[in-house]
Write an enzyme that holds these catalytic residues in place. Structure first.
Site, PDB file in Angstrom:
ATOM      1  N   ASP A  15       1.161  -1.133  -0.042  1.00  0.00           N
ATOM      2  CA  ASP A  15       0.169   0.083   0.172  1.00  0.00           C
ATOM      3  C   ASP A  15       0.912   1.127  -0.096  1.00  0.00           C
ATOM      4  OD1 ASP A  15      -2.307   1.360  -0.172  1.00  0.00           O
ATOM      5  OD2 ASP A  15      -2.671   1.735   1.933  1.00  0.00           O
TER       6      ASP A  15
ATOM      7  N   ASP B 193       2.539   2.612   8.038  1.00  0.00           N
ATOM      8  CA  ASP B 193       1.394   1.717   7.520  1.00  0.00           C
ATOM      9  C   ASP B 193       1.689   0.546   6.975  1.00  0.00           C
ATOM     10  OD1 ASP B 193      -1.465   1.518   7.532  1.00  0.00           O
ATOM     11  OD2 ASP B 193      -1.749   2.862   5.877  1.00  0.00           O
TER      12      ASP B 193
HETATM   13  N1  LIG Z   1       4.593   6.546  13.744  1.00  0.00           N
HETATM   14  C1  LIG Z   1       4.095   7.848  13.386  1.00  0.00           C
HETATM   15  N2  LIG Z   1       4.612   9.184  13.997  1.00  0.00           N
HETATM   16  C2  LIG Z   1       3.576  10.392  13.552  1.00  0.00           C
HETATM   17  N3  LIG Z   1       2.547   9.915  12.776  1.00  0.00           N
HETATM   18  C3  LIG Z   1       2.161   8.901  12.308  1.00  0.00           C
HETATM   19  C4  LIG Z   1       2.964   7.586  12.759  1.00  0.00           C
HETATM   20  N4  LIG Z   1       2.171   6.540  12.109  1.00  0.00           N
HETATM   21  C5  LIG Z   1       1.072   6.938  11.630  1.00  0.00           C
HETATM   22  N5  LIG Z   1       0.898   8.710  11.757  1.00  0.00           N
HETATM   23  C6  LIG Z   1       0.010   9.487  11.177  1.00  0.00           C
HETATM   24  O1  LIG Z   1      -1.353   8.842  11.148  1.00  0.00           O
HETATM   25  C7  LIG Z   1      -1.824   8.658   9.876  1.00  0.00           C
HETATM   26  C8  LIG Z   1      -2.388   7.185   9.910  1.00  0.00           C
HETATM   27  O2  LIG Z   1      -1.642   6.247  10.036  1.00  0.00           O
HETATM   28  P1  LIG Z   1      -1.686   4.826   9.191  1.00  0.00           P
HETATM   29  O3  LIG Z   1      -1.479   5.359   7.684  1.00  0.00           O
HETATM   30  O4  LIG Z   1      -0.543   3.972   9.763  1.00  0.00           O
HETATM   31  O5  LIG Z   1      -2.991   4.345   9.392  1.00  0.00           O
HETATM   32  P2  LIG Z   1      -4.318   3.886   8.650  1.00  0.00           P
HETATM   33  O6  LIG Z   1      -5.241   3.491   9.484  1.00  0.00           O
HETATM   34  O7  LIG Z   1      -4.063   2.976   7.577  1.00  0.00           O
HETATM   35  O8  LIG Z   1      -4.807   5.391   8.075  1.00  0.00           O
HETATM   36  P3  LIG Z   1      -5.084   5.508   6.398  1.00  0.00           P
HETATM   37  O9  LIG Z   1      -6.248   4.811   6.280  1.00  0.00           O
HETATM   38  O10 LIG Z   1      -5.525   7.057   6.683  1.00  0.00           O
HETATM   39  O11 LIG Z   1      -3.973   5.006   5.783  1.00  0.00           O
HETATM   40  C9  LIG Z   1      -0.795   8.577   8.937  1.00  0.00           C
HETATM   41  O12 LIG Z   1      -1.007   9.408   7.584  1.00  0.00           O
HETATM   42  C10 LIG Z   1       0.352   9.646   9.727  1.00  0.00           C
HETATM   43  O13 LIG Z   1      -0.243  11.135   9.551  1.00  0.00           O
HETATM   44 MG   LIG Z   2      -2.077   4.917   5.840  1.00  0.00          MG
END
Ligand SMILES: Nc1ncnc2c1ncn2[C@@H]1O[C@H](COP(=O)(O)OP(=O)(O)OP(=O)(O)O)[C@@H](O)[C@H]1O
Ligand SMILES: [Mg+2]
Length: 258
Positions: free
Chosen positions: A192, A209
């Site tokens: 992804d 992610d």
């Molecule tokens: N370790 C981290 N430190 C800072 N910000 C983070 C971190 N992990 C994630 N984020 C923030 O949180 C958001 C969502 O994280 P992630 O993509 O892992 O989750 P998701 O549930 O798959 O969300 P999405 O559906 O938006 O992709 C990221 O776009 C980022 O802005």
């Molecule tokens: Mg994400």
């Protein structure tokens, strides 16, 4: 055994977080995420000393929510909480089923979602071990993952898509190298990857992610990799970087250099 008072104090804090949320949507999300089991899980992470407080919501995603949390010294961590809803389950089931590391896993929706948090944790570990820059994994518990916070006190690092890059060529070649290391050394395909799942921190890309990342022997690994390559190429083509062709990129990532 959970101490009733401390648990209630935590529930109180989460209620306060809810009250402080600016929008109705934010409040709805917090209600959805913080069911009783999840509050108990956070309580466990707190009593085990991994985190002390939840500071603010960072993001509301399709399957989870990310919060900035702090330990007793005030050091920040990212706390990702997967929703235990049916919608989440339906989307993730296929990635778990095709993964030999989770062979034989069956059971409740909750158990599968817990396995998903452990899968993201393990994928982060494997990637970090081979030198791909990801948030360092700290701990997983039930539907929660604690990892390094990428950002500063002022806020989380921006996504790649939100920044103007000083040296896009350099970032592009770093990402190709990360895909190569992931594939050849960690035996993983992100599946992804795009400018939506890459943070830009201290002038370097950080891959996030990784819950859905699959082993390279997964039946769809090659298709996922081609899609990742195309996403990255599309983004950097837009920045006028001279990119590798799809086939060149595929070879660079998958074939041992001579
Ligand atoms: N370790 C981290 N430190 C800072 N910000 C983070 C971190 N992990 C994630 N984020 C923030 O949180 C958001 C969502 O994280 P992630 O993509 O892992 O989750 P998701 O549930 O798959 O969300 P999405 O559906 O938006 O992709 C990221 O776009 C980022 O802005
Ligand atoms: Mg994400």
């Amino acid at each position: 055994m959970v101490q009733k008072d401390a648990y209630e104090a935590l529930e109180h804090k989460i209620m306060a977080l809810r009250e402080n949320s600016r929008t109705g949507d934010e409040r709805k999300t917090l209600d959805e995420v913080f069911d009783r089991d999840t509050i108990l899980g956070i309580y466990k992470l707190m009593t085990d000393g991994y985190i002390d407080t939840i500071q603010y919501p960072v993001s509301t995603g399709k399957e989870g929510n990310v919060f900035a949390a702090a330990d007793a010294e005030g050091k920040l961590y990212a706390l990702k909480v997967y929703r235990t809803s049916n919608a989440t389950f339906n989307r993730i089931a296929k990635y778990i089923e095709g993964d030999k590391r989770f062979k034989g896993l069956s059971g409740s929706r909750r158990k599968i979602i817990y396995a998903w948090a452990s899968k993201e944790f393990r994928n982060l570990q494997r990637l970090e071990d081979v030198g791909v820059k990801v948030p360092s994994p700290i701990r997983y518990y039930r539907n929660m993952l604690v990892m390094q916070y990428i950002g500063s006190k002022a806020g989380p690092a921006p996504l790649l898509r939100q920044v103007t890059l000083d040296d896009p060529e350099e970032v592009y070649s770093t990402l190709i190298e990360y895909m190569r290391l992931a594939y050849q050394e960690a035996k993983l395909v992100h599946a992804d990857l795009s400018e939506y799942n890459i943070l830009y921190y201290r002038k370097r890309p950080v891959i996030i992610d990784v819950g859905q990342a699959v082993l390279t022997d997964h039946v769809n690994a090659k298709d996922f990799l081609l899609r990742d390559i195309e996403n990255v190429n599309r983004f950097f083509r837009g920045l006028e970087v001279s990119i590798l062709s799809r086939d060149e990129a595929l070879r660079t990532i998958t074939e041992a250099s001579k």
